[in-house]
Design a protein around this motif. Structure first.
Motif, mmCIF file in Angstrom:
data_model
loop_
_atom_site.group_PDB
_atom_site.id
_atom_site.type_symbol
_atom_site.label_atom_id
_atom_site.label_comp_id
_atom_site.label_asym_id
_atom_site.label_seq_id
_atom_site.Cartn_x
_atom_site.Cartn_y
_atom_site.Cartn_z
ATOM 1 N N ASP A 63 14.849 37.648 19.205
ATOM 2 C CA ASP A 63 13.758 37.641 20.178
ATOM 3 C C ASP A 63 12.839 36.435 19.999
ATOM 4 O O ASP A 63 11.905 36.254 20.761
ATOM 5 C CB ASP A 63 12.953 38.941 20.082
ATOM 6 N N HIS A 66 11.284 32.831 14.988
ATOM 7 C CA HIS A 66 10.780 33.516 13.793
ATOM 8 C C HIS A 66 11.741 34.645 13.424
ATOM 9 O O HIS A 66 12.090 34.830 12.253
ATOM 10 C CB HIS A 66 9.374 34.057 14.085
ATOM 11 N N SER A 67 12.182 35.374 14.425
ATOM 12 C CA SER A 67 13.126 36.462 14.175
ATOM 13 C C SER A 67 14.492 35.918 13.757
ATOM 14 O O SER A 67 15.163 36.495 12.897
ATOM 15 C CB SER A 67 13.273 37.343 15.412
ATOM 16 N N SER A 70 14.291 35.222 10.216
ATOM 17 C CA SER A 70 14.153 36.464 9.450
ATOM 18 C C SER A 70 15.482 37.201 9.396
ATOM 19 O O SER A 70 15.850 37.772 8.367
ATOM 20 C CB SER A 70 13.105 37.374 10.085
ATOM 21 N N ILE A 71 16.204 37.190 10.489
ATOM 22 C CA ILE A 71 17.540 37.801 10.517
ATOM 23 C C ILE A 71 18.434 37.076 9.508
ATOM 24 O O ILE A 71 19.120 37.688 8.697
ATOM 25 C CB ILE A 71 18.143 37.729 11.941
ATOM 26 N N GLY A 74 17.445 38.104 6.019
ATOM 27 C CA GLY A 74 17.919 39.453 5.682
ATOM 28 C C GLY A 74 19.418 39.485 5.449
ATOM 29 O O GLY A 74 19.909 40.111 4.502
ATOM 30 N N GLU A 96 7.033 29.962 9.170
ATOM 31 C CA GLU A 96 6.640 30.869 8.094
ATOM 32 C C GLU A 96 7.804 31.185 7.149
ATOM 33 O O GLU A 96 7.610 31.425 5.965
ATOM 34 C CB GLU A 96 6.117 32.186 8.689
ATOM 35 N N GLN B 90 8.335 39.021 5.587
ATOM 36 C CA GLN B 90 7.051 38.639 6.163
ATOM 37 C C GLN B 90 6.559 39.761 7.082
ATOM 38 O O GLN B 90 7.345 40.515 7.645
ATOM 39 C CB GLN B 90 7.177 37.317 6.925
ATOM 40 N N ILE B 91 5.259 39.822 7.278
ATOM 41 C CA ILE B 91 4.673 40.941 8.039
ATOM 42 C C ILE B 91 5.182 40.960 9.489
ATOM 43 O O ILE B 91 5.306 42.014 10.083
ATOM 44 C CB ILE B 91 3.122 40.894 7.953
ATOM 45 N N GLY B 92 5.522 39.803 10.014
ATOM 46 C CA GLY B 92 6.035 39.768 11.382
ATOM 47 C C GLY B 92 7.546 39.897 11.462
ATOM 48 O O GLY B 92 8.129 39.811 12.540
ATOM 49 N N SER B 93 8.196 40.102 10.311
ATOM 50 C CA SER B 93 9.662 40.087 10.280
ATOM 51 C C SER B 93 10.280 41.471 10.093
ATOM 52 O O SER B 93 11.459 41.577 9.767
ATOM 53 C CB SER B 93 10.152 39.182 9.141
ATOM 54 N N SER B 96 13.304 42.069 12.374
ATOM 55 C CA SER B 96 14.319 41.025 12.325
ATOM 56 C C SER B 96 15.010 40.952 10.968
ATOM 57 O O SER B 96 16.234 40.839 10.903
ATOM 58 C CB SER B 96 13.706 39.674 12.708
ATOM 59 N N PHE B 97 14.247 41.036 9.889
ATOM 60 C CA PHE B 97 14.881 41.012 8.564
ATOM 61 C C PHE B 97 15.821 42.215 8.440
ATOM 62 O O PHE B 97 16.961 42.091 7.979
ATOM 63 C CB PHE B 97 13.809 41.055 7.469
ATOM 64 N N ALA B 136 7.360 42.580 18.361
ATOM 65 C CA ALA B 136 8.508 42.013 19.076
ATOM 66 C C ALA B 136 9.768 42.071 18.222
ATOM 67 O O ALA B 136 10.861 42.353 18.726
ATOM 68 C CB ALA B 136 8.218 40.574 19.480
ATOM 69 N N SER B 137 9.599 41.836 16.922
ATOM 70 C CA SER B 137 10.790 41.836 16.054
ATOM 71 C C SER B 137 11.370 43.244 15.972
ATOM 72 O O SER B 137 12.592 43.416 15.936
ATOM 73 C CB SER B 137 10.443 41.279 14.668
#
Lengths: 401, 354
Positions: A63, A66-67, A70-71, A74, A96, B90-93, B96-97, B136-137
């Motif tokens: 999305d 940033h995602s 992060s994906i 992970g 970030e 991260q707090i916004g992740s 997504s993570f 959003a994530s």
């Protein structure tokens, strides 16, 4: 051991597709996509490969950037080989995540096809996007054509996933000049890749059978040892980088200098110092100038992180004048130009024979650096050589007489 | 391409879901993926929730912890209370993570790179992460239907950073970013984001439910239903914060029941097969909101009008669940029948002295 080359083939593809092909050959497990020009074409090609059943990978349309990162973080933390990418402001939207990924020592790979940052919305290539993340602990370097882009991806996975390194990699190419120009690329036999790139195996993945905690919160005094460890990883990657380039040459038959590629520098007095796709034009310009008897050469930086300080010092010290071609913005930087100048000067500081160093803001906004601009820059450098000192640190090419 | 089929776990549902907190259930698993010794505050609602949730999930589990109390207070100083793999993100992740972990396991199992049953993948996001910066994530992870459970441990504020308003902070809730003053007597002026309902409405293929630490077996069952559901699930769990709500520490579980009984935390499940809400959960009694509010210092500044407003809000929640309102609750939404918190506290003090 004999290397299989049975299904080696030549194809005509652009840089974006070359990157996608490299991800396919690396048999990536997870792909995190998000559209932004110009790198998008890489993800388009990968989506088609997954749809065709040519590549078995989880293809995730994230999305945001940033995602995406992060994906990637992970998935890499869980033990999967990951591929992602971006361009321009997309690279920065994900900012970030760069430090957490390198800090947790996850060898995520990110393809960058450069694009200018806003404002205004410009599709052209400038290296500022990736360069702005250069101190975040990612291995980073630029290709100058599609073949090199393909090769760099495989090389970067091998380096980043090496247990002595375990660092993420940014594999960069100029937007459009490399990403969208087709050229001949040799695709290897799968056996060659298998021989070169062992399966990804992180020592401490998130595995329920061997529970580990990643990234707990720390006290200030617990920070420095971790930072030092990451700094050492970057430093010690240099030996691995050289080793892997040797190995690559043995298996694939293409030898790259991992740090600085020299072109017509044997007797050169003035030399362009630059990275990326404009080096292809520079080679032609230099050949033309050589025909006119000018002693011009090119030193192309292939890896900027880790910065090959010793090598840059040794190479650049051979010349009388070095002209750094920036193609990036370093607003308020030491040279009031780009960011490459300062690194080059720092490398030269301990040299006993320092050349004159000047820099050129060229290729800005994604404009081509045309032959006559290279001639103009060479003239400025030769004038400095004659004068024995530079006129100024930074010239904006196209804005001066 | 030859691929290996992914085996998924099925966890049994526990009996007696609507019982109180002080109730022995022999079916409870003995494993403790979240062990004691961490540095959360006494009476911490989120950590009570964390223990129940991970207990319900068992050992073949991976936890994802975006920045928040459950990161900072749990994993402080390179210590760890997690007996199963856990990763900070991260707090916004949050979403997504977690999606990355889920995708990795799908691919690795399918490609024969990891052998075993697909693990429970649980993300524990605070309401700041879940309702604001990571929204959003999380929506992305739910929309793409990764096989994972995303939990919002809802303490209705950014507690880790020292009590700031989030979009889950209730109307009238005092935080350091929504302090009451002569110009803004109620403190927080905005009503909370209806986060769980938003997740259910926008991602109808997901199992979505609300829960509270006041109903532990119900909470654990919802965790198991979420994990058993193939695809993404979402839980929003009421987890009181002693530090931010300002109450007596032994009362966390009481608050967890009171908030449901007074209608401020509607308990429901979204059934993704039938595509409908299940409102069959019934608390033992229905109470006026004042009974819940008066236990917490964060509401100590409220005037009669603000309490009436909150009663009105609670009444709307009951009605949304199709529950008929008793006369007393309708009356309680009228400002004439409310008194200012300060006056009520004073009266109580007088009553005690006499």
């Amino acid at each position: 051991m004999a290397t299989a080359t049975a299904t080696k083939k030549k194809v005509r593809i652009n840089g974006c597709v070359a990157s996608a092909q490299a991800a396919k050959y690396a048999d990536v497990d997870v792909i995190a996509a998000y559209p932004i020009r110009p790198y998008t074409a890489t993800m388009m090609a990968l989506a088609q490969m997954v749809a065709n059943g040519e590549l078995d990978a989880e293809y995730i349309v994230a999305d945001s950037e940033h995602s995406q990162l992060s994906i990637a973080h992970g998935a890499s933390s869980s033990g999967a080989r990951v591929f992602t990418g971006s361009s321009g402001v997309g690279v920065q939207f994900a900012y970030e995540l760069y430090s957490p990924i390198s800090g947790s020592r996850m060898p995520v790979q990110m393809m960058i096809a450069d694009r200018t940052l806003d404002p205004p919305g410009d599709f052209g290539s400038e290296h500022t996007d990736a360069l702005s993340t250069r101190d975040m602990g990612w291995l980073m370097g630029w290709a100058c054509d599609a073949q090199e882009a393909f090769d760099n991806h495989l090389i970067a996975y091998r380096i980043g996933e090496d247990r002595r390194v375990l660092l993420p990699q940014m594999v960069c190419q100029d937007g459009f000049f490399v990403s969208h120009i087709t050229s001949d690329v040799e695709l290897p036999d799968a056996g060659q890749v298998k021989e070169f790139l062992p399966p990804y195996k992180h020592p401490y993945p998130l595995d329920p059978r061997h529970p580990v905690s990643h990234g707990p919160q720390i006290m200030p005094e617990q920070g420095p040892p971790l930072q030092l460890e990451r700094a050492r990883a970057m430093e010690e990657s240099m030996a691995v980088i050289e080793e892997v380039h040797d190995e690559f040459a043995k298996i694939f038959g293409r030898r790259y200098d991992p740090w600085v590629e020299e072109f017509m520098t044997d007797d050169a007095e003035v030399v362009f110092f630059m990275q990326g796709g404009h080096a292809v034009t520079a080679r032609f310009a230099i050949q033309h100038m050589r025909e006119r008897g000018l002693k011009v050469g090119l030193a192309r930086l292939r890896t900027i992180r880790p910065y090959p300080t010793e090598r840059v010092k040794d190479v650049l010290s051979k010349f009388k004048v070095v002209g750094v071609i920036e193609t990036n913005m370093g607003l308020g930087s030491p040279s009031s130009g780009g960011v490459l100048y300062a690194d080059a000067c720092a490398a030269l500081y301990e040299s006993e024979k320092r050349p004159l160093v000047m820099s050129f803001m060229a290729g800005m906004g994604g404009e081509a650096i045309v032959l006559k601009e290279f001639y103009w820059m060479a003239e400025k450098m030769m004038a400095a050589q004659k004068r024995g000192k530079i006129e100024k640190r930074t010239h904006w090419v196209g804005f001066e007489e | 391409m030859a691929t290996i089929e992914v085996q998924r776990q099925v966890l049994p549902i526990l009996g007696n879901p609507n019982q109180g907190a002080r109730f022995y259930n022999p079916d409870l698993p003995s494993s403790e993926p979240f062990v004691p010794g961490h540095r959360t505050c006494a009476g911490c609602g989120p950590s009570i929730q964390y223990r129940m949730t991970s207990k319900a999930a068992g050992d073949n589990t991976i936890l994802v912890g975006p920045t928040g109390c459950m990161y900072v207070a749990n994993s402080s100083y390179l210590c760890t209370p997690y007996n199963v793999p856990w990763a900070h993100t991260q707090i916004g992740s949050a979403g997504s993570f977690t999606a990355g972990v889920a995708a990795a396991y799908e691919a690795m199992i399918r490609k024969g790179k990891w052998k075993g049953a697909y693990p429970n993948i649980i993300c524990e996001a605070g309401d700041g992460s879940a309702s604001d910066i990571g929204l959003a994530s999380i929506s992305g992870a739910l929309y793409r239907n990764h096989d994972c459970l995303i939990i919002c441990y809802d303490n209705e504020q950014y507690a880790n950073t020292g009590i700031q308003a989030s979009s889950r902070t209730p109307y009238g809730g005092m935080t350091t970013f929504s302090p009451p003053g002569p110009e803004v007597p109620e403190g927080k002026k905005l009503y909370p984001k209806d986060l769980a309902r938003m997740m259910a409405a926008g991602h109808p293929h997901c199992y979505v439910a609300t829960a509270s630490v006041g109903y532990p077996i119900d909470l654990m069952n919802k965790v198991r239903k979420g994990l058993n559901h193939k695809g993404a699930s979402y839980l929003m769990v009421y987890t009181p914060c002693q530090k931010g709500f300002v109450y007596e520490t032994p009362r966390s579980i009481d608050l967890g029941r009171l908030v449901v009984e007074c209608g401020l935390y509607p308990m429901w499940e979204w059934n993704p097969e039938k595509r409908e809400f299940d409102y069959s959960f019934r608390p033992q009694s229905m109470r006026p909101v004042a009974e819940y509010l008066k236990l917490q210092g964060r509401f100590g500044h409220l005037h009669a009008q603000h309490i009436a407003n909150l009663q009105q809000f609670a009444n709307e929640q009951w009605q949304m669940m199709g529950i008929e309102l008793p006369e007393a609750l309708i009356k309680a939404a009228d400002v004439k029948n409310q008194t200012n918190m300060a006056a009520a506290a004073e009266a109580e003090q007088v009553a005690l002295t006499v």
